[in-house]
Write a protein that holds these residues in place. Structure first.
Motif, PDB file in Angstrom:
ATOM      1  N   GLU A  21     -20.031 -23.527  25.650  1.00 25.00           N
ATOM      2  CA  GLU A  21     -19.354 -22.649  26.604  1.00 25.00           C
ATOM      3  C   GLU A  21     -20.367 -21.867  27.437  1.00 25.00           C
TER       4      GLU A  21
ATOM      5  N   ARG B 263     -19.440 -24.754  19.716  1.00 23.98           N
ATOM      6  CA  ARG B 263     -18.519 -24.388  20.795  1.00 23.98           C
ATOM      7  C   ARG B 263     -19.093 -23.272  21.650  1.00 23.98           C
TER       8      ARG B 263
ATOM      9  N   ARG C   1     -19.105 -31.747  21.890  1.00 23.42           N
ATOM     10  CA  ARG C   1     -18.555 -30.724  22.785  1.00 23.42           C
ATOM     11  C   ARG C   1     -19.199 -30.788  24.168  1.00 23.42           C
TER      12      ARG C   1
ATOM     13  N   GLU D 269     -17.995 -23.871  15.358  1.00 26.07           N
ATOM     14  CA  GLU D 269     -17.846 -22.690  16.208  1.00 26.07           C
ATOM     15  C   GLU D 269     -19.150 -22.343  16.914  1.00 26.07           C
TER      16      GLU D 269
END
Length: 325
Positions: free
Chosen positions: A294, A290, A18, A287
């Motif tokens: 972010e 992520r 990611r 998750e």
């Protein structure tokens, strides 16, 4: 490998993947200065190898080294801020994508000159030998470096002195835009050359984090026991081109598709399922990765630029006049 350890490695790979995707997107937004060489698809090598090393071992990487920096403790925010030339970057905006370094965790740099860091790893191993610390030096390099003189010089000296150093070739089949098989006399550019220096050479599935971990663990124990260096050739494939300026149209579509089906994250998820880990547990790890990335992107964007007054700091180590003259 137990399920809990493999799940941790999977989450680390997901975090790196990611972060690589974020670097790609930030580059397209004009927020990353200079070029980037993404390692998406090669995460299992860095993560599997690092998990088999001690915290005080030394790691040297190539300009495609984001995954190695993060595997050795650099955070996504530190890396992305460095790529974006922010003051909070890993090297305070002085290194950029190709020179990620975190000496406090043994990550002794990414190097843009192909093969240049292999002799450095030999020197670090010699230092560990002299000091009797039991440390190991690991040099990660691409398949193209096997046709560079420094590769052969490093292997030769490491073998002569039986140094605790491991040479890990990330063979992604292409040396920039040229297929390595078209310009190399042996099928395995790294492993096939190791025996000529009297050291073991082995090929491993570089997309299988467990296989990489087991191979590095075995060679690390061998090196610490005083049995000298080894060469590990990890077969892998980059998901992007050589750099952000490369659309990689020279790679056959069927080859790309075949390797994308052999994705390191998919392989790890499959292994987790075999160990009885439910899919939702892997999804939860994704998750978490992520959310971390972010937040890292937002923090890097909000970080200030570097202070111009620091431009000339950290560029010279004062060692006295004796060694300079």
């Amino acid at each position: 490998m137990e399920a809990t350890e493999l799940l941790a490695l999977y989450e680390q790979m997901a975090l790196i993947r990611r972060t690589e995707k974020a670097a790609h997107d930030l580059f397209l937004q004009g927020l990353v200065k200079g070029t980037t060489h993404l390692a998406a698809g090669q995460e299992a090598i860095a993560v599997g190898a690092s998990a088999a090393l001690r915290a005080d071992d030394y790691v040297f990487a190539t300009y495609r080294g984001h995954h190695h920096a993060m595997a050795r403790g650099a955070t996504p925010e530190e890396c992305l801020a460095e790529l974006m030339s922010r003051a909070t970057g890993l090297c305070r905006a002085k290194g950029g994508s190709m020179h990620l370094t975190k000496a406090s965790t043994g990550m002794l740099g990414s190097y843009a000159i192909v093969g240049s860091h292999l002799p450095m790893a030999v020197g670090a191993a010699w230092s560990a030998r002299l000091r009797g610390t039991g440390q190991l030096a690991v040099a990660f390099f691409g398949d193209g470096a096997t046709n560079i003189g420094a590769f052969h010089e490093a292997l030769n000296l490491a073998a002569v002195w039986k140094l605790p150093v491991l040479f890990v070739c990330e063979n992604n089949l292409y040396m920039e835009y040229t297929r390595i098989a078209d310009v190399t006399a042996v099928p395995r550019p790294a492993a096939d050359r190791a025996p000529s220096y009297g050291i073991p050479g082995e090929v491993v599935d570089g997309n299988d984090v467990v296989a990489v971990h087991e191979a590095v663990d075995r060679f690390a124990r061998r090196a610490r026991a005083g049995d000298g260096p080894a060469v590990l050739e990890a077969e892998t494939y980059r998901h992007f081109g050589h750099s952000r300026a490369d659309p990689a149209t020279y790679r056959p579509a069927e080859e790309v598709e075949r390797w994308l089906r052999h994705d390191p994250l998919d392989l790890a998820r499959g292994r987790l399922a075999e160990l009885g880990v439910p899919p939702e547990t892997s999804t939860a790890a994704d998750e978490r990765a992520r959310a971390v990335v972010e937040q890292a992107v937002a923090a890097a964007k909000a970080a200030p630029p570097p202070d111009p007054r620091e431009a000339l700091t950290d560029v010279w180590a004062e060692g006295g006049a004796a060694w300079r003259t």
